[in-house]
Design an enzyme around this catalytic site. Structure first.
Site, PDB file in Angstrom:
ATOM      1  N   PRO A  17      -0.561  -0.408  -5.301  1.00  0.00           N
ATOM      2  CA  PRO A  17       0.537  -0.725  -4.373  1.00  0.00           C
ATOM      3  C   PRO A  17       1.852  -0.262  -4.963  1.00  0.00           C
ATOM      4  CG  PRO A  17      -0.223  -2.701  -5.510  1.00  0.00           C
ATOM      5  CD  PRO A  17      -1.145  -1.602  -5.919  1.00  0.00           C
ATOM      6  N   MET A  18       2.603   0.536  -4.211  1.00  0.00           N
ATOM      7  CA  MET A  18       3.882   1.062  -4.704  1.00  0.00           C
ATOM      8  C   MET A  18       4.929   0.974  -3.606  1.00  0.00           C
ATOM      9  SD  MET A  18       2.733   4.422  -6.907  1.00  0.00           S
ATOM     10  CE  MET A  18       1.524   5.001  -5.690  1.00  0.00           C
ATOM     11  N   GLN A  71      -0.879  -6.730  -0.413  1.00  0.00           N
ATOM     12  CA  GLN A  71      -0.317  -7.354  -1.617  1.00  0.00           C
ATOM     13  C   GLN A  71       0.939  -8.147  -1.279  1.00  0.00           C
ATOM     14  OE1 GLN A  71       2.006  -5.507  -4.941  1.00  0.00           O
ATOM     15  NE2 GLN A  71       0.113  -5.782  -6.098  1.00  0.00           N
ATOM     16  N   CYS A 101       5.295  -6.792 -10.990  1.00  0.00           N
ATOM     17  CA  CYS A 101       6.506  -6.003 -10.737  1.00  0.00           C
ATOM     18  C   CYS A 101       7.587  -6.365 -11.756  1.00  0.00           C
ATOM     19  CB  CYS A 101       7.020  -6.252  -9.328  1.00  0.00           C
ATOM     20  SG  CYS A 101       8.567  -5.387  -8.970  1.00  0.00           S
ATOM     21  N   ASP A 204      -0.569   4.876 -16.935  1.00  0.00           N
ATOM     22  CA  ASP A 204      -0.711   6.223 -17.498  1.00  0.00           C
ATOM     23  C   ASP A 204      -1.954   6.968 -17.024  1.00  0.00           C
ATOM     24  OD1 ASP A 204       1.645   5.832 -18.786  1.00  0.00           O
ATOM     25  OD2 ASP A 204       0.805   5.671 -20.808  1.00  0.00           O
ATOM     26  N   ARG A 227       1.685   6.125 -10.217  1.00  0.00           N
ATOM     27  CA  ARG A 227       2.637   7.236 -10.192  1.00  0.00           C
ATOM     28  C   ARG A 227       1.962   8.605 -10.144  1.00  0.00           C
ATOM     29  NH1 ARG A 227       6.028   6.034 -15.358  1.00  0.00           N
ATOM     30  NH2 ARG A 227       4.041   5.119 -15.994  1.00  0.00           N
TER      31      ARG A 227
END
Length: 368
Positions: A17-18, A71, A101, A204, A227
Site C-alpha cells: 500500500p502506497m 488498509q 507509516c 529494498d 517503491r
C-alpha cells in the site's frame, strides 16, 4: 503460502500500500503483470468515520483486483473500530492495519509507526479490528520506533496471539524512515517468533534480483514490493520469471512502455475524472521514463497539457531517444518515414465495488 484460507501459491509477490500510488488503475496494471495480492492506499480511520470524501473514495476497488486488501490507519480505537466496520462492508479479501507509516503527521497521533511506542494500545487496536472484521486481518509494521526500542519479536508474538492472519514487516525502524539499508537479518528472528502465520518481507525489494535474494537469504514466505513498482509494474513479471526460470526478461519495448503509460493515464481519468486524473498522473512520469534519453523533455511536454487527449497526443507521438523533438501546440503530424503513432484503447475498466446504500447514508449522516 496461505493467508487464512486464501491460497497464494509458492513465493507470492504483493503490491505494498502506497499513498498516492496504489490506486485502482495502478493496482490493475500490477495485477496483470503478476502481483498476487494488491493493497489500497492507506485510509484514515478518522476520515472514514467522518465520511471524508477522499477517504471513502479510497475504499473502491475493481473485482478483477482480487485478492485485494483495504488498509486502514489511526490511533483512536473507536475510530479504527468504525473504520473496520466500513471497510469490512466493502467486501475486500483482507483488511490490513497500518502500523508502519513513518510520516510525522501520522505518527504524532499514534497512527502508523507511532503506535510502536505503545504496544498495549497496538494490541487493543488490533483486537478491535479483528472483532469487527468478517474476513482475515493482516498487519504491516516496522522493526521498531528506533534502534533503542526494537521489540519486533515481542510484537510478532503479540499480534499472532491477537489473531492476525499474516504479518508484513518493513525491515527499518521509524527513525530510519527510508534511509540506509533494510535490515533483512531481522526476518529470521521474526520468523522464529511466529508460529503459524506467514511473514511478508518488505524493504529494498526494488529489483527482480533483490526480490529473489530476499527469498533466498531470508525465511520470508512472501515479498511485498513498494517503491520498486513505482513507474515499473513490470517488476512483478520480471521477478516471477527470475524465480521460475533464473532469467530476467528483456525490458519492455518503448512501444509497450508508452502503451502502459497511456493505459495508466486513461484509467486515472476514468476513476478520478479527467482534470484530476491528468494532474495526478504527472507524478508518475518520472518513474516510467527514468533512464531514457530525452525523458526530462518528454515529462515537460506532457505537463504542458491539462486534457487527457492532448496528453495522449504528445505521449503517443513521442519517439524514443529524440531529446530535441519540439512539441507543437496544435495537432502532431509525424514526419515522413516515421512510424505511425501508437493507438490507445478507450478505458474499459471493470465494475467498481461500491458502498452499500445503508452504509453510505450512515457515513453521510456522520459527516453532516
Amino acid at each position: 503460502m496461505r493467508i487464512a484460507d486464501i491460497d497464494l501459491g509458492p513465493r507470492p509477490l504483493l503490491l505494498a500500500p502506497m499513498e498516492d500510488v496504489s490506486d485502482p488503475p495502478f493496482r490493475l496494471l500490477c495485477k496483470r503483470m503478476g502481483a498476487d495480492v494488491v493493497y489500497t492506499e492507506f485510509i484514515s480511520a478518522g476520515g472514514l468515520s467522518y465520511g471524508a470524501k477522499g477517504s471513502v473514495q479510497k475504499l473502491e476497488f475493481y473485482e478483477e483486483e482480487r485478492p485485494v486488501g483495504i488498509q486502514i490507519f489511526g490511533g483512536e480505537i473507536d475510530q479504527v473500530r468504525e473504520a473496520a466496520r466500513i471497510a469490512d462492508a466493502q467486501n475486500p479479501t483482507l483488511i490490513d492495519i497500518n502500523f508502519g507509516c513513518p510520516v510525522k503527521k501520522v505518527v504524532c497521533k499514534d497512527g502508523g509507526a507511532g503506535i510502536l511506542r505503545n504496544l498495549p494500545k497496538m494490541e487493543a487496536i488490533t483486537r478491535a479490528v479483528i472483532e469487527e472484521a468478517t474476513r482475515p486481518v493482516t498487519v504491516k509494521t516496522r522493526l521498531g520506533w528506533n534502534d533503542d526500542s526494537i521489540q519486533i519479536e515481542e510484537v510478532a508474538r503479540m499480534l499472532e496471539q491477537a489473531g492476525v492472519a499474516a504479518l508484513a514487516v518493513h525491515a527499518r525502524t521509524r527513525a530510519q524512515m527510508y534511509r540506509g539499508e533494510a535490515r533483512w537479518q531481522w526476518f529470521a528472528k521474526i520468523r522464529e517468533a511466529l508460529q503459524d502465520i506467514p511473514l511478508l518481507g518488505n524493504g529494498d525489494a526494488t529489483t527482480p534480483e533483490k526480490v529473489k535474494a530476499m527469498f533466498d537469504e531470508t525465511p520470508v514466505d512472501a515479498v511485498m514490493i513498494g517503491r520498486g513498482a513505482i513507474g515499473n509494474p513490470w517488476i512483478f513479471r520480471d521477478a516471477k520469471a527470475l524465480l521460475e526460470t533464473g532469467e530476467v526478461p528483456d525490458p519492455p519495448s518503448w512501444e509497450e512502455r508508452i502503451s502502459v503509460v497511456a493505459e495508466h493515464l486513461t484509467g486515472k481519468c476514468a476513476w478520478l475524472g479527467e482534470r484530476k486524473g491528468v494532474l495526478e498522473m504527472r507524478r508518475m512520469y518520472g518513474g516510467y521514463f527514468k533512464g531514457h534519453r530525452g525523458a526530462s523533455g518528454l515529462r515537460m511536454a506532457l505537463m504542458e497539457h491539462k486534457e487527457r487527449d492532448s496528453v495522449l497526443e504528445v505521449l503517443l507521438n513521442w519517439r524514443e531517444n529524440e531529446p530535441e523533438v519540439q512539441v507543437p501546440v496544435g495537432p502532431l503530424a509525424p514526419e515522413a518515414g516515421t512510424p505511425a503513432p501508437l493507438a490507445v484503447k478507450p478505458a474499459r475498466l471493470p465494475k467498481k465495488a461500491t458502498l452499500p446504500p445503508a452504509l453510505r447514508e450512515r457515513i453521510a449522516q456522520r459527516a453532516a
